[in-house]
Write a protein that holds these residues in place. Structure first.
Motif, PDB file in Angstrom:
ATOM      1  N   ALA A  21      22.830 -55.376  28.183  1.00  0.00           N
ATOM      2  CA  ALA A  21      24.087 -54.916  27.571  1.00  0.00           C
ATOM      3  C   ALA A  21      25.189 -55.916  27.878  1.00  0.00           C
ATOM      4  CB  ALA A  21      24.478 -53.519  27.994  1.00  0.00           C
ATOM      5  N   THR A  22      26.260 -55.829  27.104  1.00  0.00           N
ATOM      6  CA  THR A  22      27.340 -56.819  27.215  1.00  0.00           C
ATOM      7  C   THR A  22      28.714 -56.171  27.246  1.00  0.00           C
ATOM      8  OG1 THR A  22      27.337 -57.065  24.800  1.00  0.00           O
ATOM      9  CG2 THR A  22      25.986 -58.625  26.062  1.00  0.00           C
ATOM     10  N   GLY A  23      28.769 -54.919  27.674  1.00  0.00           N
ATOM     11  CA  GLY A  23      30.044 -54.213  27.726  1.00  0.00           C
ATOM     12  C   GLY A  23      30.836 -54.503  28.989  1.00  0.00           C
ATOM     13  N   ARG A  24      31.816 -53.643  29.251  1.00  0.00           N
ATOM     14  CA  ARG A  24      32.739 -53.851  30.372  1.00  0.00           C
ATOM     15  C   ARG A  24      32.007 -53.881  31.717  1.00  0.00           C
ATOM     16  NH1 ARG A  24      35.310 -50.241  33.702  1.00  0.00           N
ATOM     17  NH2 ARG A  24      37.183 -51.030  34.751  1.00  0.00           N
ATOM     18  N   MET A  25      31.115 -52.914  31.946  1.00  0.00           N
ATOM     19  CA  MET A  25      30.395 -52.860  33.219  1.00  0.00           C
ATOM     20  C   MET A  25      29.539 -54.100  33.411  1.00  0.00           C
ATOM     21  SD  MET A  25      31.375 -49.813  34.229  1.00  0.00           S
ATOM     22  CE  MET A  25      30.276 -49.048  35.373  1.00  0.00           C
ATOM     23  N   ALA A  26      28.904 -54.542  32.332  1.00  0.00           N
ATOM     24  CA  ALA A  26      28.070 -55.739  32.396  1.00  0.00           C
ATOM     25  C   ALA A  26      28.918 -56.965  32.754  1.00  0.00           C
ATOM     26  CB  ALA A  26      27.358 -55.955  31.065  1.00  0.00           C
ATOM     27  N   GLY A  27      30.121 -57.030  32.206  1.00  0.00           N
ATOM     28  CA  GLY A  27      31.002 -58.156  32.498  1.00  0.00           C
ATOM     29  C   GLY A  27      31.428 -58.199  33.957  1.00  0.00           C
ATOM     30  N   ILE A  28      31.761 -57.029  34.514  1.00  0.00           N
ATOM     31  CA  ILE A  28      32.126 -56.974  35.932  1.00  0.00           C
ATOM     32  C   ILE A  28      30.948 -57.386  36.791  1.00  0.00           C
ATOM     33  CG2 ILE A  28      32.860 -55.468  37.817  1.00  0.00           C
ATOM     34  CD1 ILE A  28      34.310 -53.759  35.716  1.00  0.00           C
ATOM     35  N   ALA A  29      29.759 -56.914  36.435  1.00  0.00           N
ATOM     36  CA  ALA A  29      28.561 -57.270  37.192  1.00  0.00           C
ATOM     37  C   ALA A  29      28.316 -58.776  37.153  1.00  0.00           C
ATOM     38  CB  ALA A  29      27.358 -56.518  36.649  1.00  0.00           C
ATOM     39  N   ALA A  30      28.445 -59.372  35.970  1.00  0.00           N
ATOM     40  CA  ALA A  30      28.220 -60.812  35.837  1.00  0.00           C
ATOM     41  C   ALA A  30      29.226 -61.600  36.668  1.00  0.00           C
ATOM     42  CB  ALA A  30      28.313 -61.214  34.366  1.00  0.00           C
ATOM     43  N   ASP A  31      30.495 -61.211  36.626  1.00  0.00           N
ATOM     44  CA  ASP A  31      31.521 -61.894  37.427  1.00  0.00           C
ATOM     45  C   ASP A  31      31.224 -61.767  38.916  1.00  0.00           C
ATOM     46  OD1 ASP A  31      32.886 -62.627  35.151  1.00  0.00           O
ATOM     47  OD2 ASP A  31      34.291 -60.953  35.230  1.00  0.00           O
ATOM     48  N   THR A  32      30.736 -60.610  39.317  1.00  0.00           N
ATOM     49  CA  THR A  32      30.391 -60.384  40.727  1.00  0.00           C
ATOM     50  C   THR A  32      29.238 -61.268  41.145  1.00  0.00           C
ATOM     51  OG1 THR A  32      31.054 -58.068  40.488  1.00  0.00           O
ATOM     52  CG2 THR A  32      29.743 -58.631  42.424  1.00  0.00           C
ATOM     53  N   LEU A  33      28.183 -61.281  40.348  1.00  0.00           N
ATOM     54  CA  LEU A  33      26.995 -62.066  40.678  1.00  0.00           C
ATOM     55  C   LEU A  33      27.315 -63.559  40.752  1.00  0.00           C
ATOM     56  CD1 LEU A  33      24.496 -60.130  38.396  1.00  0.00           C
ATOM     57  CD2 LEU A  33      24.456 -60.194  40.889  1.00  0.00           C
ATOM     58  N   ASN A  34      28.234 -64.012  39.915  1.00  0.00           N
ATOM     59  CA  ASN A  34      28.611 -65.429  39.931  1.00  0.00           C
ATOM     60  C   ASN A  34      29.273 -65.843  41.238  1.00  0.00           C
ATOM     61  OD1 ASN A  34      27.636 -66.144  37.414  1.00  0.00           O
ATOM     62  ND2 ASN A  34      29.549 -65.688  36.342  1.00  0.00           N
ATOM     63  N   LYS A  35      29.795 -64.880  41.992  1.00  0.00           N
ATOM     64  CA  LYS A  35      30.507 -65.189  43.236  1.00  0.00           C
ATOM     65  C   LYS A  35      29.689 -64.853  44.483  1.00  0.00           C
ATOM     66  CE  LYS A  35      34.987 -64.552  41.008  1.00  0.00           C
ATOM     67  NZ  LYS A  35      36.212 -63.731  40.887  1.00  0.00           N
ATOM     68  N   MET A  36      28.452 -64.403  44.277  1.00  0.00           N
ATOM     69  CA  MET A  36      27.585 -64.109  45.413  1.00  0.00           C
ATOM     70  C   MET A  36      26.733 -65.331  45.740  1.00  0.00           C
ATOM     71  SD  MET A  36      26.415 -60.161  44.560  1.00  0.00           S
ATOM     72  CE  MET A  36      25.607 -59.934  46.169  1.00  0.00           C
ATOM     73  N   ASP A  37      26.409 -65.494  47.019  1.00  0.00           N
ATOM     74  CA  ASP A  37      25.688 -66.684  47.463  1.00  0.00           C
ATOM     75  C   ASP A  37      24.174 -66.563  47.298  1.00  0.00           C
ATOM     76  OD1 ASP A  37      28.061 -67.927  48.241  1.00  0.00           O
ATOM     77  OD2 ASP A  37      27.990 -67.022  50.244  1.00  0.00           O
ATOM     78  N   ASP A  38      23.639 -65.365  47.466  1.00  0.00           N
ATOM     79  CA  ASP A  38      22.190 -65.215  47.522  1.00  0.00           C
ATOM     80  C   ASP A  38      21.633 -64.374  46.382  1.00  0.00           C
ATOM     81  OD1 ASP A  38      23.476 -63.028  48.431  1.00  0.00           O
ATOM     82  OD2 ASP A  38      22.436 -62.869  50.349  1.00  0.00           O
ATOM     83  N   VAL A  39      22.450 -64.144  45.360  1.00  0.00           N
ATOM     84  CA  VAL A  39      22.031 -63.416  44.165  1.00  0.00           C
ATOM     85  C   VAL A  39      22.590 -64.164  42.963  1.00  0.00           C
ATOM     86  CG1 VAL A  39      22.088 -61.219  42.945  1.00  0.00           C
ATOM     87  CG2 VAL A  39      22.115 -61.226  45.431  1.00  0.00           C
ATOM     88  N   GLN A  40      21.792 -64.245  41.890  1.00  0.00           N
ATOM     89  CA  GLN A  40      22.204 -65.030  40.734  1.00  0.00           C
ATOM     90  C   GLN A  40      21.863 -64.306  39.447  1.00  0.00           C
ATOM     91  OE1 GLN A  40      20.051 -68.712  40.408  1.00  0.00           O
ATOM     92  NE2 GLN A  40      21.214 -69.459  38.642  1.00  0.00           N
TER      93      GLN A  40
END
Length: 321
Positions: A7-26
Motif C-alpha cells: 500500500a502507498t497511503g499515509r501509514m505506509a509513508g510514515i513507515a517508509a520514512d521511519t525505516l529509512n532512518k533505522m540502522d538495522d532495518v531497510q
C-alpha cells in the motif's frame, strides 16, 4: 531485516520514512495495485523496487517482513497470501475486519510456523513500560479512562464505507480498547457501548464501558468526527497517572492522592514511534518466534472479539461479517 510495504497511503509513508532512518532495518520494496503509484512512492521514499501487484512483492525473495498498510477490509486476503508464501507479516491495526478472520490468520500462521503481528504501535513503545512503572506508586488500580478522536471523516471517506470496514471503532476506538487492556490485564465480565452512526450505518462516535473481573472499570470514548482530548487517565487508591496522548504518548504525569503533581516523565526521542514495532519484529524473527511478546496473539484476538461484540450491539455490519 529487509521490509516490503504493501500500500502507498499515509501509514505506509510514515513507515517508509521511519525505516529509512533505522540502522538495522531497510525498506527494499513497495507494492500497489497501481504501478505508477508504486513507482511514485518508491521514488519519494528512496525504495529500490516498486511492484504493480501484491503478489510480485510476496514473491520477492529478499523481503524478510511484509508490512500490510491497506484498509482493514484487505488485511485478510493479503496476509493469508503472504503466509502461504512463507512471508512474516506486520499488519496494521485493526488486525482484521473481525475475530473470525483473525482466528483464521493466526491459526494458519501457527500451523505454517510463520511470524505475524498486529502493528498496534503503542504496545511496542517505551511509554508502556514507563506507565507500568508509575502504576506501582498509585495504590490499587480502580479506574481507567481513555479518549481518542479526530475530525477526519471529511479527509477519510473510507470511514463511511461498510465495504472498507469504516467507522471510528476499527480506526481509532481500537487504541482506547488496547489502552485499557494494556494496563488492566484481567478478564472483562461486562462490555457495553453506544454510538452515533452515519447514514451509511458506520459508527462515527462512541462511548464504551468495561467492567473487569478484578473490580476495575474503564470508560472509553472515540470519534471520527470530533476532536477529543486523546488523554489517558489511570486512577488508583493513592493517586493517578495522566498520559498526554494514548495514540503516541510523549509525556506521563503522576499525581498523588491530593491531586498534586509528583513526577513528570518524557519518553525517549523517537524517529516517528513506528521504529519500535519494526525493531520488535526484527528481534522476534531473529529468535524464530511466530508472535511478538509485545503484541501477543491472544491480546489481538481478545480486542477483535470485543470489537465484534460492540458492533453487534450497535448494528454496525461489514460485508465480510
Amino acid at each position: 531485516m529487509k521490509v516490503g510495504i504493501i500500500a502507498t497511503g499515509r501509514m505506509a509513508g510514515i513507515a517508509a520514512d521511519t525505516l529509512n532512518k533505522m540502522d538495522d532495518v531497510q525498506c527494499v520494496a513497495v507494492a500497489s495495485r497501481n504501478k505508477e503509484r508504486a513507482l511514485s512512492f518508491a521514488q519519494e521514499h528512496n525504495i529500490e523496487r516498486a511492484y504493480g501487484s501484491y503478489e510480485e512483492l510476496l514473491a520477492d525473495g529478499e523481503v524478510d517482513l511484509v508490512y500490510v498498510a491497506t484498509p482493514h477490509s484487505h488485511h485478510y486476503d493479503i496476509t493469508l497470501s503472504a503466509i502461504e508464501h512463507g512471508k512474516p507479516c506486520l499488519v496494521e491495526k485493526a488486525f482484521m475486519a473481525n475475530s473470525q478472520q483473525a482466528e483464521a490468520i493466526i491459526g494458519l500462521a501457527r500451523q505454517r510456523g510463520v511470524f505475524v503481528a498486529e502493528a498496534m504501535w503503542t504496545r511496542y513503545q517505551p511509554a508502556a513500560t514507563i506507565i507500568r512503572q508509575q502504576m506501582e506508586h498509585i495504590g490499587t488500580l480502580r479506574m481507567i479512562h481513555a479518549s481518542i478522536g479526530y475530525n477526519m471523516v471529511w479527509r477519510k471517506p473510507k470511514l463511511l464505507q461498510p465495504e472498507l470496514c469504516g467507522g471510528a471503532l476499527l480506526d481509532v476506538g481500537v487504541y482506547a480498547l488496547h489502552f485499557a487492556q494494556m494496563f488492566c490485564d484481567h478478564p472483562v465480565c461486562e462490555l457495553n457501548g453506544c454510538c452515533t452512526k452515519s447514514d451509511t450505518g458506520m459508527d462515527l462516535s462512541e462511548v464504551i464501558t468495561l467492567n473487569f473481573e478484578n473490580g476495575v472499570m474503564a470508560t472509553l470514548e472515540a470519534s471520527a468526527c470530533a476532536t477529543l482530548s486523546n488523554y489517558g487517565i489511570i486512577s488508583g487508591t493513592e493517586g493517578f497517572i495522566v498520559v498526554d496522548n494514548i495514540n503516541n504518548p510523549q509525556t506521563i504525569r503522576r499525581y498523588g492522592a491530593d491531586r498534586v503533581l509528583v513526577e513528570e516523565i518524557g519518553v525517549p526521542t523517537q524517529i516517528t514511534g513506528y521504529e519500535y514495532e519494526f525493531a520488535a519484529c526484527r528481534d522476534a524473527l531473529s529468535q524464530h518466534l511466530t508472535e511478538s511478546p509485545f503484541m501477543p496473539h491472544r491480546e489481538t484476538l481478545f480486542i477483535m472479539k470485543q470489537m465484534d461484540t460492540l458492533r453487534k450491539q450497535w448494528g454496525v455490519i461489514y460485508p465480510m461479517d
